[in-house]
Enzyme design. Structure first.
Site, mmCIF file in Angstrom:
data_model
loop_
_atom_site.group_PDB
_atom_site.id
_atom_site.type_symbol
_atom_site.label_atom_id
_atom_site.label_comp_id
_atom_site.label_asym_id
_atom_site.label_seq_id
_atom_site.Cartn_x
_atom_site.Cartn_y
_atom_site.Cartn_z
ATOM 1 N N ASP A 70 18.439 1.570 12.781
ATOM 2 C CA ASP A 70 17.601 0.901 13.790
ATOM 3 C C ASP A 70 16.155 0.733 13.305
ATOM 4 O O ASP A 70 15.536 -0.306 13.527
ATOM 5 C CB ASP A 70 17.562 1.701 15.099
ATOM 6 N N ARG A 95 15.020 -6.766 -6.017
ATOM 7 C CA ARG A 95 16.224 -7.313 -5.378
ATOM 8 C C ARG A 95 16.240 -6.916 -3.900
ATOM 9 O O ARG A 95 16.250 -5.730 -3.580
ATOM 10 C CB ARG A 95 17.473 -6.774 -6.103
ATOM 11 N N HIS A 140 24.773 -8.555 2.174
ATOM 12 C CA HIS A 140 24.906 -7.142 1.813
ATOM 13 C C HIS A 140 25.467 -6.399 3.033
ATOM 14 O O HIS A 140 24.822 -5.518 3.580
ATOM 15 C CB HIS A 140 23.561 -6.581 1.343
ATOM 16 N N GLU A 185 29.313 -6.567 -3.645
ATOM 17 C CA GLU A 185 30.402 -5.589 -3.704
ATOM 18 C C GLU A 185 31.593 -5.855 -2.775
ATOM 19 O O GLU A 185 31.824 -5.112 -1.814
ATOM 20 C CB GLU A 185 29.851 -4.178 -3.442
ATOM 21 N N ASN A 325 27.312 -3.662 -10.587
ATOM 22 C CA ASN A 325 26.838 -2.482 -9.868
ATOM 23 C C ASN A 325 27.710 -1.326 -10.316
ATOM 24 O O ASN A 325 28.939 -1.372 -10.157
ATOM 25 C CB ASN A 325 27.000 -2.641 -8.349
ATOM 26 N N TYR A 327 28.072 3.105 -10.705
ATOM 27 C CA TYR A 327 27.585 4.462 -10.445
ATOM 28 C C TYR A 327 28.453 5.538 -11.089
ATOM 29 O O TYR A 327 27.953 6.502 -11.628
ATOM 30 C CB TYR A 327 27.546 4.733 -8.927
ATOM 31 N N GLU A 397 22.797 -2.886 -9.957
ATOM 32 C CA GLU A 397 22.583 -1.596 -9.290
ATOM 33 C C GLU A 397 23.043 -0.490 -10.214
ATOM 34 O O GLU A 397 24.101 -0.577 -10.826
ATOM 35 C CB GLU A 397 23.412 -1.464 -7.989
HETATM 36 C C1 LIG Z 1 15.446 -1.963 20.722
HETATM 37 O O1 LIG Z 1 16.124 -0.766 20.372
HETATM 38 C C2 LIG Z 1 15.430 0.417 20.690
HETATM 39 C C3 LIG Z 1 16.250 1.560 20.164
HETATM 40 O O2 LIG Z 1 16.280 1.503 18.778
HETATM 41 C C4 LIG Z 1 15.194 0.490 22.177
HETATM 42 O O3 LIG Z 1 14.442 1.635 22.483
HETATM 43 C C5 LIG Z 1 14.471 -0.761 22.654
HETATM 44 O O4 LIG Z 1 14.365 -0.753 24.051
HETATM 45 C C6 LIG Z 1 15.196 -2.016 22.208
HETATM 46 N N1 LIG Z 1 14.379 -3.178 22.500
HETATM 47 C C7 LIG Z 1 14.854 -4.264 23.052
HETATM 48 C C8 LIG Z 1 13.891 -5.390 23.235
HETATM 49 O O5 LIG Z 1 16.016 -4.376 23.389
#
Ligand SMILES: *[C@@H]1O[C@H](CO)[C@@H](O)[C@H](O)[C@H]1NC(C)=O
Ligand SMILES: *[C@@H]1O[C@H](CO)[C@@H](O)[C@H](O)[C@H]1NC(C)=O
Length: 490
Positions: A70, A95, A140, A185, A325, A327, A397
């Site tokens: 996130d 990259r 990706h 990949e 790539n 490893y 990679e």
């Molecule tokens: C986006 O995600 C976050 C959690 O990562 C959340 O707190 C937030 O309210 C979200 N924003 C919108 C605009 O949905």
């Protein structure tokens, strides 16, 4: 006489060893990242949900520390710092990947996000201002969830959907981006999710799903390459390839040579033979085995979807270089009667009847799948050259997983040993390798390993709102290596 020859020979050997640590003129060094692993900003502006946004919410138990991307490194907001780091290191190229859902929120070509466009323009222009070439990956692993809902990579229509996305990216950024990776990949984005369910879209369907995905990925790559070749190459003169994740296989005992070669065709050949071989299509040995296996399981046709003659021609030759790539490696042996198989690709190769072993001399890392065997990189590239002939190779990679910490001398050792093998492939085997890319510029969201396994040259403090980036010992090493254009850095 004999003894003076020995002295002379050992003197020569010393001289050669010193020279061997220099990279050829023009050899390029870079570092890599990927959108979902660094950008964060998963729900800003009009960006839509992708299959990893969905997975980390629906199945948090699949991520070791139950973390998400996130926020990740928050590169969406901190890209200026990222550019500064690439400049500090003196990279020739950086990259990155484009998040499909950030550029095209509908997944389709009917809406381009202004904020998404601005973001990628900023990063690309920021790099170019510092004299660093952007190398851009179109895909990706962060498929728009809206396209997943229509079958994703198992729906052959994705060939056109991806082609349309690629055309937009080429038209928006092609004036400045000269090296493109179409898809990153296939092995990890097709075989892992459909065989094990441990990565997005986490649909377990080993007999059919992985192979449908494989064929459609190859076709989608070819579509993008052909669009570029026809519509953009004449004015932009760039280069494109697909990046293959290659786990190098060696025989467990001398008797296992044949099954090991078959396993290599399954691992590397399925995603290489259709593009890079003279004849195109699936590797014949794999086509045969898959037809037999499918019949034995009672299917009415092979689980490996056939290419038509036209499709073979469509995919064949769609490359400008080979993107490697790499490893880790495995030892391969024939399975014993009644022995059970683990899932391909990080474990066994059930379709060809092969089990894997790890050489006890190969050092483990913090990623369960990852053991250190530097020669594997050289052997893999030499094998590819033997199979498909002389061409240009770029290592797109290579990197090392460990726990948090700035004093990463084990990572320096990893880079030193793997890069020595790159030099040997160039100088002793005559392979045309023109560039090398570390994974990764900075610590990031390492998929199923979350933030536990760290690959970065820069440490990222994921507890600070600023996501502070601090160079590790390996960053200093890489910087010196680039300056000297040599592994002789002391
Ligand atoms: C986006 O995600 C976050 C959690 O990562 C959340 O707190 C937030 O309210 C979200 N924003 C919108 C605009 O949905
Ligand atoms: C390697 O490939 C590049 C790009 O195709 C080419 O310019 C160069 O001459 C090749 N080098 C060798 C040693 O073949």
């Amino acid at each position: 006489m004999i003894s003076s020859n020995v002295v002379l020979l050992s003197l020569l050997a010393v001289t050669v060893t010193c020279e061997d640590l220099d990279f050829p003129p023009g050899f390029q060094f870079g570092a890599a990242s990927a959108a979902y692993q660094v950008e964060g900003a998963w729900n800003v502006s009009d960006k839509s949900e992708n299959i990893w946004d969905r997975l980390v919410r629906d199945k948090p138990e699949l991520i070791a520390d139950r973390s998400t991307g996130d926020v990740a490194c928050d590169s969406y907001h901190l890209w200026r710092r990222d550019v500064e780091m690439t400049a500090d290191l003196g990279l020739h190229f950086y990259r990155i990947s484009i998040a499909w859902t950030r550029l095209l929120p509908n997944g389709f070509a009917n809406k381009i996000s202004e904020d998404g466009l601005n973001y990628y323009n900023n990063v690309i222009d920021g790099l170019l201002e510092k004299g660093i070439q952007p190398m851009v990956t179109l895909y990706h692993w962060d498929l728009p969830q809206s396209l997943q809902d229509l079958g994703g990579w198992t729906n052959p229509l994705i060939v056109n959907w991806f082609g349309n996305y690629a055309r937009i990216a080429f038209s928006l950024f092609g004036d400045r981006v000269k090296t493109w990776i179409t898809i990153n990949e296939p092995l990890i984005m097709c075989d892992v999710p459909y065989n094990t369910g441990s990565m997005a879209p986490a649909i377990v369907n080993p007999d059919v799903g992985a192979h449908l995905c494989a064929k459609n990925v190859l076709m989608a790559h070819a579509k993008a390459w052909r669009i570029y070749d026809k519509e953009f190459r004449p004015k932009y003169h760039g280069e494109l390839s697909l990046a293959n994740h290659l786990i190098w296989y060696e025989p467990f005992t001398p008797e296992d040579e044949e099954i090991t070669e078959t396993a290599r065709e399954y691992m590397a050949g399925r995603y290489s033979h259709p593009i890079y071989s003279k004849e195109g299509g699936w590797p014949p040995v794999i086509e045969k085995i898959m037809a037999e296996n499918s019949k034995a399981k009672g299917y009415s046709e092979s689980n490996l979807p056939a290419f038509t003659k036209e499709e073979i021609e469509f995919v064949r030759g769609t490359f400008d270089f080979y993107a490697v790539n790499h490893y880790t490696s495995r030892l391969i042996r024939r399975a014993k009667e009644g022995e059970e198989f683990g899932a391909f690709p990080l474990s066994d190769v059930p379709d060809v009847g092969a089990k894997y072993e790890i050489n006890p001399d190969w050092k483990p890392t913090t990623s369960s799948w990852f053991f250190v065997y530097p020669e594997g990189l050289r052997n893999q590239i030499v094998w590819l050259r033997e199979q498909y002939g002389d061409m240009k190779f770029i290592v797109t990679e290579n990197g090392y997983a460990r726990l948090k910490g700035l004093d990463d001398t084990d990572r320096i050792e990893y880079y030193t040993e793997y890069l020595k093998q790159v030099l040997r492939a160039i100088k002793e085997d005559g392979v045309n390798i023109t560039g090398y890319t570390t994974w990764s510029l900075m610590d990031n969201f390492e998929w199923g390993d979350g933030y536990n396994s760290r690959f970065g040259l820069y440490e990222v403090d994921f507890t600070s709102p600023e996501r502070t980036r601090t160079p590790k010992a390996s960053a200093e090493f890489y910087k010196k290596l680039i300056q000297r254009h040599s592994l002789n850095v002391d």
